[in-house]
Design an enzyme around this catalytic site. Structure first.
Site, mmCIF file in Angstrom:
data_model
loop_
_atom_site.group_PDB
_atom_site.id
_atom_site.type_symbol
_atom_site.label_atom_id
_atom_site.label_comp_id
_atom_site.label_asym_id
_atom_site.label_seq_id
_atom_site.Cartn_x
_atom_site.Cartn_y
_atom_site.Cartn_z
ATOM 1 N N PHE A 2 0.579 -1.304 0.324
ATOM 2 C CA PHE A 2 0.060 0.061 0.529
ATOM 3 C C PHE A 2 0.974 1.365 -0.184
ATOM 4 C CE2 PHE A 2 -2.147 -3.391 1.915
ATOM 5 C CZ PHE A 2 -3.360 -3.488 1.478
ATOM 6 N N SER A 41 -7.374 -7.992 -0.821
ATOM 7 C CA SER A 41 -6.728 -7.319 0.356
ATOM 8 C C SER A 41 -7.325 -5.477 0.629
ATOM 9 C CB SER A 41 -5.395 -7.145 0.777
ATOM 10 O OG SER A 41 -4.817 -8.569 -0.029
ATOM 11 N N CYS A 48 -3.541 -4.447 6.928
ATOM 12 C CA CYS A 48 -4.674 -5.521 5.562
ATOM 13 C C CYS A 48 -5.371 -6.777 6.025
ATOM 14 C CB CYS A 48 -2.804 -5.759 5.242
ATOM 15 S SG CYS A 48 -3.488 -6.919 3.932
ATOM 16 N N THR A 50 -8.645 -9.349 4.499
ATOM 17 C CA THR A 50 -8.761 -10.064 2.788
ATOM 18 C C THR A 50 -10.373 -10.220 2.896
ATOM 19 O OG1 THR A 50 -7.000 -11.657 2.799
ATOM 20 C CG2 THR A 50 -8.990 -12.025 1.608
ATOM 21 N N ALA A 68 -8.344 -12.056 12.585
ATOM 22 C CA ALA A 68 -7.818 -13.396 13.210
ATOM 23 C C ALA A 68 -7.076 -12.842 14.916
ATOM 24 C CB ALA A 68 -6.573 -13.832 13.174
ATOM 25 N N HIS A 109 0.521 -3.989 7.867
ATOM 26 C CA HIS A 109 1.535 -4.941 8.741
ATOM 27 C C HIS A 109 1.439 -4.139 10.436
ATOM 28 C CE1 HIS A 109 2.532 -7.915 5.386
ATOM 29 N NE2 HIS A 109 1.395 -8.047 5.622
ATOM 30 N N THR A 160 4.444 12.188 8.521
ATOM 31 C CA THR A 160 6.122 12.471 8.495
ATOM 32 C C THR A 160 6.436 12.861 9.626
ATOM 33 O OG1 THR A 160 6.638 13.416 6.210
ATOM 34 C CG2 THR A 160 7.841 14.106 7.373
#
Length: 250
Positions: A2, A41, A48, A50, A68, A109, A160
């Site tokens: 991404f 995704s 991220c 599904t 999960a 992630h 930033t």
């Protein structure tokens, strides 16, 4: 992969959580579902996830994902009740090869969450400060990867870094007026949690350097580290200028 440029704000319309994980439904999302397929995704607040079900027209365009327990433990998407039905969330589809790369490399992630500590207006802009949790053996400090003028991903948005305070486990960013209107962060209150992903490039550099220092890694990295060590020793007067460091200090 991404970019950290948020495309759309969706709305949480259903949350179903049990011991196995959590099903999350996001509605009012039609603009990012026009080219969607099952298994695609989508980053939700920087995580991220599904797509397991979707409809472009129903409920303003909705999709469903499954979280999960690992994801729940690292994000604000369900484990501690942070997200509720009616909340808006930042959405970004996985990057296409044909698009301009406007943010930075974001894996989506999530590493951990941080807490909004303080905020202050600066003209039309908004300054925000965040505090990271106490490091543990399982989850060491992320501060080594957060540097002034470096990148950090907050709730999926590439931002930033404007300041870092290692002693207080804090760092700051600034949102221009346009960004305040396009992401959820400006609407969050002090004390709320946000999802944090640090720049993955810093992680790879650290691992390569440590491998070189321990005798592993590639020859190029070992030579690079040796050169830095030699220059440091020369600067401190430990080695004479012009010395060649071959891995053994004479």
């Amino acid at each position: 992969m991404f970019t950290g440029l948020i495309e759309h704000l969706g709305t949480v319309s259903a949350i179903h959580q049990d011991d196995g994980g959590c099903a999350l439904t996001i509605s009012q999302s039609a603009p990012i579902l026009v080219d969607c397929h099952i298994g695609d995704s989508i980053a939700i607040n920087g995580a991220c996830l599904t797509v397991v079900e979707f409809d472009v027209e129903l409920h303003g365009g909705y999709f469903k994902i499954w979280l999960a327990n690992e994801t729940l433990s690292r994000t604000d998407l369900g484990n501690q009740g942070d997200r509720k039905v009616g909340d808006q969330v930042n959405l970004e589809r996985a990057m296409g090869a044909h698009v301009r790369f406007g943010g930075h490399f974001v894996q989506a992630h999530v590493d951990t969450t941080a807490t909004i500590f303080r905020r202050a207006l600066d003209g039309d802009s908004l300054r925000l400060w965040f505090q990271l949790p106490e490091p543990t053996a399982e989850r060491p400090s992320l501060l080594p990867y957060i540097i002034p003028k470096g990148y950090v991903t907050i709730d999926g948005a590439s931002l930033t870094v404007t300041s870092v305070d290692d002693a207080e486990r804090m760092f700051g960013v600034m949102l221009i007026q346009h960004t305040q209107q396009k992401i959820t962060l400006a609407k969050k209150a002090n004390g709320e949690r946000v999802n944090i992903e640090v720049d993955m490039v810093g992680k790879y550099v650290e691992k390569s350097v440590l491998a070189a220092l321990e005798g592993g890694g590639g020859e190029i990295m070992r030579t690079f580290v040796q050169k830095i060590v030699e220059e440091t020793l020369v600067d401190k007067g430990i080695l004479p200028s012009g010395s060649v460091f071959n891995g053994d200090i004479q």
